[in-house]
Design a protein around this motif. Structure first.
Motif, PDB file in Angstrom:
ATOM      1  N   ILE A  65     -14.538   2.065 -10.027  1.00 42.59           N
ATOM      2  CA  ILE A  65     -13.679   0.917  -9.728  1.00 42.59           C
ATOM      3  C   ILE A  65     -12.251   1.358  -9.450  1.00 42.59           C
ATOM      4  O   ILE A  65     -11.582   0.846  -8.544  1.00 42.59           O
ATOM      5  CB  ILE A  65     -13.726  -0.106 -10.879  1.00 42.59           C
ATOM      6  N   ILE A  66     -11.768   2.326 -10.210  1.00 38.41           N
ATOM      7  CA  ILE A  66     -10.404   2.812 -10.003  1.00 38.41           C
ATOM      8  C   ILE A  66     -10.278   3.508  -8.647  1.00 38.41           C
ATOM      9  O   ILE A  66      -9.284   3.325  -7.936  1.00 38.41           O
ATOM     10  CB  ILE A  66      -9.984   3.764 -11.148  1.00 38.41           C
ATOM     11  N   ILE A  67     -11.287   4.282  -8.275  1.00 36.73           N
ATOM     12  CA  ILE A  67     -11.272   4.924  -6.959  1.00 36.73           C
ATOM     13  C   ILE A  67     -11.289   3.866  -5.861  1.00 36.73           C
ATOM     14  O   ILE A  67     -10.568   3.971  -4.857  1.00 36.73           O
ATOM     15  CB  ILE A  67     -12.471   5.877  -6.822  1.00 36.73           C
ATOM     16  N   GLY A  68     -12.086   2.819  -6.042  1.00 42.93           N
ATOM     17  CA  GLY A  68     -12.105   1.726  -5.076  1.00 42.93           C
ATOM     18  C   GLY A  68     -10.755   1.037  -4.964  1.00 42.93           C
ATOM     19  O   GLY A  68     -10.328   0.663  -3.869  1.00 42.93           O
ATOM     20  N   PHE A  69     -10.071   0.875  -6.102  1.00 51.09           N
ATOM     21  CA  PHE A  69      -8.733   0.275  -6.093  1.00 51.09           C
ATOM     22  C   PHE A  69      -7.767   1.142  -5.286  1.00 51.09           C
ATOM     23  O   PHE A  69      -6.971   0.636  -4.494  1.00 51.09           O
ATOM     24  CB  PHE A  69      -8.221   0.109  -7.523  1.00 51.09           C
ATOM     25  N   MET A  70      -7.841   2.451  -5.485  1.00 53.42           N
ATOM     26  CA  MET A  70      -6.953   3.362  -4.775  1.00 53.42           C
ATOM     27  C   MET A  70      -7.130   3.265  -3.261  1.00 53.42           C
ATOM     28  O   MET A  70      -6.164   3.085  -2.513  1.00 53.42           O
ATOM     29  CB  MET A  70      -7.202   4.798  -5.244  1.00 53.42           C
ATOM     30  N   THR A  71      -8.371   3.364  -2.812  1.00 54.33           N
ATOM     31  CA  THR A  71      -8.607   3.338  -1.373  1.00 54.33           C
ATOM     32  C   THR A  71      -8.329   1.963  -0.770  1.00 54.33           C
ATOM     33  O   THR A  71      -7.776   1.861   0.323  1.00 54.33           O
ATOM     34  CB  THR A  71     -10.048   3.772  -1.052  1.00 54.33           C
ATOM     35  N   ALA A  72      -8.678   0.904  -1.488  1.00 52.21           N
ATOM     36  CA  ALA A  72      -8.435  -0.449  -0.975  1.00 52.21           C
ATOM     37  C   ALA A  72      -6.936  -0.714  -0.831  1.00 52.21           C
ATOM     38  O   ALA A  72      -6.495  -1.316   0.159  1.00 52.21           O
ATOM     39  CB  ALA A  72      -9.067  -1.485  -1.893  1.00 52.21           C
ATOM     40  N   THR A  73      -6.144  -0.265  -1.812  1.00 46.92           N
ATOM     41  CA  THR A  73      -4.703  -0.488  -1.760  1.00 46.92           C
ATOM     42  C   THR A  73      -4.086   0.221  -0.568  1.00 46.92           C
ATOM     43  O   THR A  73      -3.245  -0.339   0.152  1.00 46.92           O
ATOM     44  CB  THR A  73      -4.036   0.012  -3.048  1.00 46.92           C
ATOM     45  N   VAL A  74      -4.512   1.440  -0.325  1.00 45.29           N
ATOM     46  CA  VAL A  74      -3.969   2.210   0.791  1.00 45.29           C
ATOM     47  C   VAL A  74      -4.414   1.635   2.134  1.00 45.29           C
ATOM     48  O   VAL A  74      -3.611   1.438   3.050  1.00 45.29           O
ATOM     49  CB  VAL A  74      -4.388   3.692   0.676  1.00 45.29           C
ATOM     50  N   VAL A  75      -5.706   1.347   2.255  1.00 46.32           N
ATOM     51  CA  VAL A  75      -6.257   0.898   3.538  1.00 46.32           C
ATOM     52  C   VAL A  75      -5.804  -0.508   3.903  1.00 46.32           C
ATOM     53  O   VAL A  75      -5.347  -0.764   5.023  1.00 46.32           O
ATOM     54  CB  VAL A  75      -7.796   0.969   3.511  1.00 46.32           C
ATOM     55  N   PHE A  76      -5.906  -1.435   2.950  1.00 48.61           N
ATOM     56  CA  PHE A  76      -5.551  -2.817   3.249  1.00 48.61           C
ATOM     57  C   PHE A  76      -4.050  -3.056   3.197  1.00 48.61           C
ATOM     58  O   PHE A  76      -3.570  -4.102   3.630  1.00 48.61           O
ATOM     59  CB  PHE A  76      -6.262  -3.765   2.287  1.00 48.61           C
ATOM     60  N   GLY A  77      -3.302  -2.097   2.655  1.00 49.19           N
ATOM     61  CA  GLY A  77      -1.850  -2.270   2.556  1.00 49.19           C
ATOM     62  C   GLY A  77      -1.080  -1.743   3.739  1.00 49.19           C
ATOM     63  O   GLY A  77       0.139  -1.893   3.813  1.00 49.19           O
ATOM     64  N   ALA A  78      -1.762  -1.097   4.675  1.00 51.23           N
ATOM     65  CA  ALA A  78      -1.080  -0.528   5.837  1.00 51.23           C
ATOM     66  C   ALA A  78      -0.715  -1.620   6.843  1.00 51.23           C
ATOM     67  O   ALA A  78      -1.284  -2.713   6.843  1.00 51.23           O
ATOM     68  CB  ALA A  78      -1.952   0.538   6.495  1.00 51.23           C
ATOM     69  N   ALA A  79       0.242  -1.292   7.721  1.00 53.78           N
ATOM     70  CA  ALA A  79       0.801  -2.289   8.635  1.00 53.78           C
ATOM     71  C   ALA A  79       0.077  -2.284   9.978  1.00 53.78           C
ATOM     72  O   ALA A  79       0.546  -1.704  10.951  1.00 53.78           O
ATOM     73  CB  ALA A  79       2.293  -2.025   8.840  1.00 53.78           C
ATOM     74  N   ASP A  80      -1.079  -2.931  10.035  1.00 51.28           N
ATOM     75  CA  ASP A  80      -1.806  -2.991  11.295  1.00 51.28           C
ATOM     76  C   ASP A  80      -1.265  -4.074  12.219  1.00 51.28           C
ATOM     77  O   ASP A  80      -1.381  -3.971  13.442  1.00 51.28           O
ATOM     78  CB  ASP A  80      -3.295  -3.209  11.036  1.00 51.28           C
ATOM     79  N   GLU A 109       3.227   5.794  12.697  1.00 52.09           N
ATOM     80  CA  GLU A 109       3.718   4.588  12.032  1.00 52.09           C
ATOM     81  C   GLU A 109       2.726   4.106  10.978  1.00 52.09           C
ATOM     82  O   GLU A 109       3.116   3.697   9.875  1.00 52.09           O
ATOM     83  CB  GLU A 109       3.952   3.483  13.066  1.00 52.09           C
ATOM     84  N   TYR A 110       1.452   4.157  11.323  1.00 53.38           N
ATOM     85  CA  TYR A 110       0.423   3.679  10.408  1.00 53.38           C
ATOM     86  C   TYR A 110       0.375   4.534   9.145  1.00 53.38           C
ATOM     87  O   TYR A 110       0.305   4.013   8.030  1.00 53.38           O
ATOM     88  CB  TYR A 110      -0.929   3.695  11.111  1.00 53.38           C
ATOM     89  N   VAL A 111       0.429   5.849   9.324  1.00 57.90           N
ATOM     90  CA  VAL A 111       0.416   6.740   8.162  1.00 57.90           C
ATOM     91  C   VAL A 111       1.667   6.521   7.315  1.00 57.90           C
ATOM     92  O   VAL A 111       1.606   6.515   6.073  1.00 57.90           O
ATOM     93  CB  VAL A 111       0.305   8.206   8.606  1.00 57.90           C
ATOM     94  N   GLY A 112       2.800   6.315   7.972  1.00 54.46           N
ATOM     95  CA  GLY A 112       4.023   6.045   7.219  1.00 54.46           C
ATOM     96  C   GLY A 112       3.911   4.786   6.378  1.00 54.46           C
ATOM     97  O   GLY A 112       4.350   4.755   5.217  1.00 54.46           O
ATOM     98  N   SER A 113       3.285   3.747   6.937  1.00 57.91           N
ATOM     99  CA  SER A 113       3.109   2.508   6.178  1.00 57.91           C
ATOM    100  C   SER A 113       2.102   2.695   5.045  1.00 57.91           C
ATOM    101  O   SER A 113       2.231   2.096   3.973  1.00 57.91           O
ATOM    102  CB  SER A 113       2.665   1.373   7.104  1.00 57.91           C
ATOM    103  N   MET A 114       1.083   3.543   5.270  1.00 55.06           N
ATOM    104  CA  MET A 114       0.114   3.807   4.218  1.00 55.06           C
ATOM    105  C   MET A 114       0.755   4.578   3.060  1.00 55.06           C
ATOM    106  O   MET A 114       0.459   4.317   1.891  1.00 55.06           O
ATOM    107  CB  MET A 114      -1.071   4.598   4.765  1.00 55.06           C
ATOM    108  N   VAL A 115       1.636   5.509   3.395  1.00 59.48           N
ATOM    109  CA  VAL A 115       2.327   6.275   2.352  1.00 59.48           C
ATOM    110  C   VAL A 115       3.164   5.353   1.473  1.00 59.48           C
ATOM    111  O   VAL A 115       3.325   5.593   0.276  1.00 59.48           O
ATOM    112  CB  VAL A 115       3.196   7.376   2.990  1.00 59.48           C
ATOM    113  N   SER A 116       3.676   4.266   2.058  1.00 63.03           N
ATOM    114  CA  SER A 116       4.496   3.338   1.275  1.00 63.03           C
ATOM    115  C   SER A 116       3.695   2.637   0.187  1.00 63.03           C
ATOM    116  O   SER A 116       4.275   2.055  -0.739  1.00 63.03           O
ATOM    117  CB  SER A 116       5.137   2.288   2.200  1.00 63.03           C
ATOM    118  N   THR A 117       2.353   2.674   0.283  1.00 61.23           N
ATOM    119  CA  THR A 117       1.527   2.041  -0.750  1.00 61.23           C
ATOM    120  C   THR A 117       1.249   2.979  -1.930  1.00 61.23           C
ATOM    121  O   THR A 117       0.711   2.534  -2.944  1.00 61.23           O
ATOM    122  CB  THR A 117       0.167   1.601  -0.164  1.00 61.23           C
TER     123      THR A 117
END
Length: 265
Positions: A65-80, A109-117
């Motif tokens: 669950i924690i791994i899922g939280f990590m990936t979901a936060t990064v993926v869904f938090g990016a600025a598409d 830009e996308y990677v930069g927004s992902m790093v912000s998460t």
């Protein structure tokens, strides 16, 4: 090459600063993501109280669950939406006149927004670790390979997002496309429920797609459900998908810009 990398860093830095300018987003993402993680923990704690399901007991599920939280936060938090808006509002016509590769610029830009998460991920994981004390990786090698899988999530997520954004050239809308992508990613990645709980035919469909590499792959490596050779195979598949989606996006873009309509002209 040095000049191109400098341009990439500039685009990534601008996207990162744009995202951190709205610090409330970090708090909202932490509350929503952390709340969802707590609900998921409570549900699986109840379901696994008497043993294990499909090879997952309470200890392994906590880590999953924690791994899922990590990936979901990064993926869904990016600025598409920023990428989609450039197509929908006509800025793409200006981008085509610039001596900058459109796809590479958007990737930066996308990677930069992902790093912000990442700060949100670190705070959420630290809190989850203190509250639930999940098990560590199956081995030092498993931990290292899990980190590699997590890093590969960045280009993989961009590849999928970029392809769905390019659909805007034909749909002139993005919201529905985004919802469909997020629904498919959440389900077939194993974020909603582990793929091991699904019927074999549905697992086969999932593994024919890139989505399992967002959650199932890093979790399987972390928990030692695959040996080192199997882990390297999963990482190779994850990397192959990232490369394939990159070139696939390039082909679709080259086809889409053969005719660009801006404000009906």
């Amino acid at each position: 090459m040095t000049s191109a990398l400098a341009v990439d860093r500039a685009f990534a830095a601008i996207a990162f600063k744009r995202r951190i300018a709205y610090k409330a987003q970090w708090l909202i993402a932490l509350i929503l993501g952390g709340g969802a993680m707590l609900v998921s923990m409570a549900m699986w704690r109840y379901l696994l109280a008497d043993g294990a399901l499909s090879g997952y007991d309470w200890d392994s599920m906590r880590a999953y669950i924690i791994i899922g939280f990590m990936t979901a936060t990064v993926v869904f938090g990016a600025a598409d939406w920023h990428i989609a808006d450039r197509i929908l509002d006509g800025h793409i016509a200006i981008d085509l006149t610039k001596p900058v590769d459109f796809q590479r610029a958007r990737a930066a830009e996308y990677v930069g927004s992902m790093v912000s998460t990442v700060p949100t991920v670190l705070v959420g994981v630290a809190g989850a670790w203190l509250l639930f004390d999940p098990p560590g990786p199956a081995s030092a090698t498993a931990g290292l390979l899990t980190a590699v899988s997590f890093v590969l999530v960045f280009p993989l997520a961009f590849g999928i997002t970029y392809l769905t954004v390019l659909v805007c050239f034909w749909t002139k809308r993005y919201l529905g496309v985004m919802w469909l992508r997020e629904a498919l990613l959440g389900f077939f990645s194993g974020m909603v429920i582990p793929l091991a709980f699904m019927p074999s035919w549905l697992q086969a469909i999932a593994w024919a797609l890139p989505f399992p590499h967002f959650t199932t792959t890093p979790a399987a490596i972390y928990l030692g459900r695959v040996d080192t050779a199997g882990a390297l195979g999963l990482l190779a598949a994850e990397a192959a998908w990232a490369v394939g989606l990159w070139f696939g996006g390039r082909m679709v873009f080259n086809h889409a810009v053969k005719k660009v309509t801006v404000h009906g002209g």
